[in-house]
Design a protein around this motif. Structure first.
Motif, short mmCIF file in Angstrom:
data_model
loop_
_atom_site.label_atom_id
_atom_site.label_comp_id
_atom_site.label_asym_id
_atom_site.label_seq_id
_atom_site.Cartn_x
_atom_site.Cartn_y
_atom_site.Cartn_z
N THR A 23 -21.73 99.67 89.68
CA THR A 23 -21.08 98.57 90.63
C THR A 23 -22.42 97.88 91.06
N SER A 24 -22.42 96.47 91.11
CA SER A 24 -23.30 95.71 91.76
C SER A 24 -22.80 94.29 92.19
N SER A 25 -23.45 93.59 92.79
CA SER A 25 -22.83 92.13 93.01
C SER A 25 -23.88 91.03 92.19
N TRP A 26 -23.24 90.26 91.82
CA TRP A 26 -23.83 89.01 90.91
C TRP A 26 -23.15 87.87 91.52
N GLN A 27 -24.02 86.74 91.11
CA GLN A 27 -23.79 85.42 91.89
C GLN A 27 -23.35 84.51 90.71
N THR A 28 -22.32 83.72 90.70
CA THR A 28 -21.95 82.63 89.55
C THR A 28 -22.99 81.60 89.85
N ASP A 29 -23.35 80.90 89.00
CA ASP A 29 -24.19 79.56 88.98
C ASP A 29 -23.47 78.37 89.54
N ALA A 30 -24.20 77.14 89.66
CA ALA A 30 -23.35 75.99 90.37
C ALA A 30 -22.18 75.62 89.54
N GLY A 31 -22.10 75.96 88.24
CA GLY A 31 -20.95 75.46 87.39
C GLY A 31 -19.77 76.42 87.33
N GLY A 32 -20.08 77.76 88.07
CA GLY A 32 -19.16 78.68 88.25
C GLY A 32 -19.08 79.56 87.02
N THR A 33 -20.19 79.63 86.38
CA THR A 33 -20.76 80.59 85.21
C THR A 33 -21.20 82.06 85.37
N GLU A 93 -22.79 99.12 74.15
CA GLU A 93 -21.54 99.41 74.45
C GLU A 93 -21.42 99.55 75.86
N ALA A 94 -20.12 98.74 76.40
CA ALA A 94 -20.22 98.81 78.02
C ALA A 94 -18.56 98.58 78.25
N LYS A 95 -18.14 99.34 79.32
CA LYS A 95 -16.91 99.21 79.94
C LYS A 95 -17.22 98.28 81.26
N VAL A 96 -16.71 96.93 81.28
CA VAL A 96 -16.85 96.11 82.29
C VAL A 96 -15.78 95.79 83.15
N GLU A 97 -15.54 95.88 84.65
CA GLU A 97 -14.77 95.15 85.48
C GLU A 97 -15.57 94.07 86.30
N VAL A 98 -14.90 93.15 86.53
CA VAL A 98 -15.38 91.81 87.26
C VAL A 98 -14.31 91.37 88.21
N ARG A 99 -14.51 91.36 89.73
CA ARG A 99 -13.60 90.98 90.67
C ARG A 99 -14.25 90.01 91.40
N LEU A 145 -15.24 80.00 87.36
CA LEU A 145 -15.12 80.96 88.43
C LEU A 145 -15.59 79.93 89.38
N PRO A 146 -15.55 80.30 90.72
CA PRO A 146 -15.90 79.25 91.83
C PRO A 146 -17.54 79.33 91.69
N ALA A 147 -18.07 78.11 92.11
CA ALA A 147 -19.53 77.93 92.01
C ALA A 147 -20.18 78.75 93.10
N ARG A 148 -21.35 79.43 92.71
CA ARG A 148 -22.13 80.15 93.68
C ARG A 148 -21.27 81.12 94.29
N ALA A 149 -20.21 81.76 93.63
CA ALA A 149 -19.49 83.05 94.39
C ALA A 149 -20.05 84.17 94.03
N THR A 150 -19.92 85.22 94.72
CA THR A 150 -20.41 86.41 94.60
C THR A 150 -19.33 87.39 93.85
N ALA A 151 -19.57 87.89 92.83
CA ALA A 151 -18.57 88.79 92.10
C ALA A 151 -19.18 90.31 92.18
N SER A 152 -18.08 91.16 92.10
CA SER A 152 -18.40 92.60 92.12
C SER A 152 -18.37 92.86 90.66
N ILE A 153 -19.27 93.47 90.03
CA ILE A 153 -19.44 93.73 88.56
C ILE A 153 -19.63 95.28 88.49
N THR A 154 -18.82 95.79 87.63
CA THR A 154 -19.16 97.32 87.45
C THR A 154 -19.08 97.57 85.87
N VAL A 155 -20.39 97.98 85.69
CA VAL A 155 -20.60 98.14 84.24
C VAL A 155 -20.93 99.75 83.92
#
Length: 186
Positions: A161-171, A179-185, A147-157
């Motif tokens: 839904t909430s917003s999460w940020q990737t780290d400097a390496g795009g992780t 048990e979870a159903k997950v969507e990442v955008r 993923l892009p570094a320090r990008a904001t992702a929309s995560i639905t678990v």
């Protein structure tokens, strides 16, 4: 080991250490199925950068020697991600009985599975979005990369839904329920 307090304390420390490791818990029958599938797996070399992996789909992670090449997710079929650890490249697959693996020096930007402590099944895996289910007997840790570094992702678990940020390496490292159903955008 429970005869005296010192032995019991040592056993407790061992169990606590084991629970902190990146473990993917499986049953004994699942392990037996994986071993049988590993023994039956066939690998066909198409070229220096193209391989076909054939098995029943129970064995979903393949260990290759580390090199400058990594999977090209856009060109591969059945590959969900990869991880370099030590002197090995671990290639994750979706459980398809026939996987087409294409290796490259420079993979394109593409969301990928790096690691999961639970059984994971993707229903969608694209360059900037994914949908999957994960299941284990305990909480799961799932790491997505590419993923892009320090990008904001929309995560639905499980519908929340909430917003999460990737780290400097795009992780993106996620702690998920057993048990979870997950969507990442992105």
């Amino acid at each position: 080991s429970g005869d005296n307090l010192a032995s019991l304390n040592a056993l407790t420390r061992l169990f606590e250490w084991a629970l902190k490791q990146e473990l993917h818990s499986i049953t004994a029958s699942d392990y037996a199925r994986l071993v049988r599938d590993a023994r039956a797996t066939r690998v066909f070399r198409q070229s220096d950068t193209r391989w076909t992996l054939v098995n029943s789909g129970a064995l979903r992670t393949f260990r290759l020697p580390k090199s400058a090449l990594v999977p090209d997710l856009a060109a591969s079929r059945g590959v969900t991600g990869w991880r370099v650890s030590g002197d090995a490249l671990y290639v994750h697959t979706d459980g398809s009985p026939r996987v087409e693996l294409v290796l490259t020096e420079r993979p394109g930007a593409h969301l990928r599975l790096e690691a999961s402590t639970g059984e994971i099944q993707f229903s969608k895996l694209a360059a900037r979005e994914a949908a999957f289910t994960v299941r284990d007997v305990r909480a799961c840790q799932v790491t997505l990369a590419g993923l892009p570094a320090r990008a904001t992702a929309s995560i639905t678990v499980n519908g929340r839904t909430s917003s999460w940020q990737t780290d400097a390496g795009g992780t993106l490292k996620m702690e998920l329920p057993g048990e979870a159903k997950v969507e990442v955008r992105l």
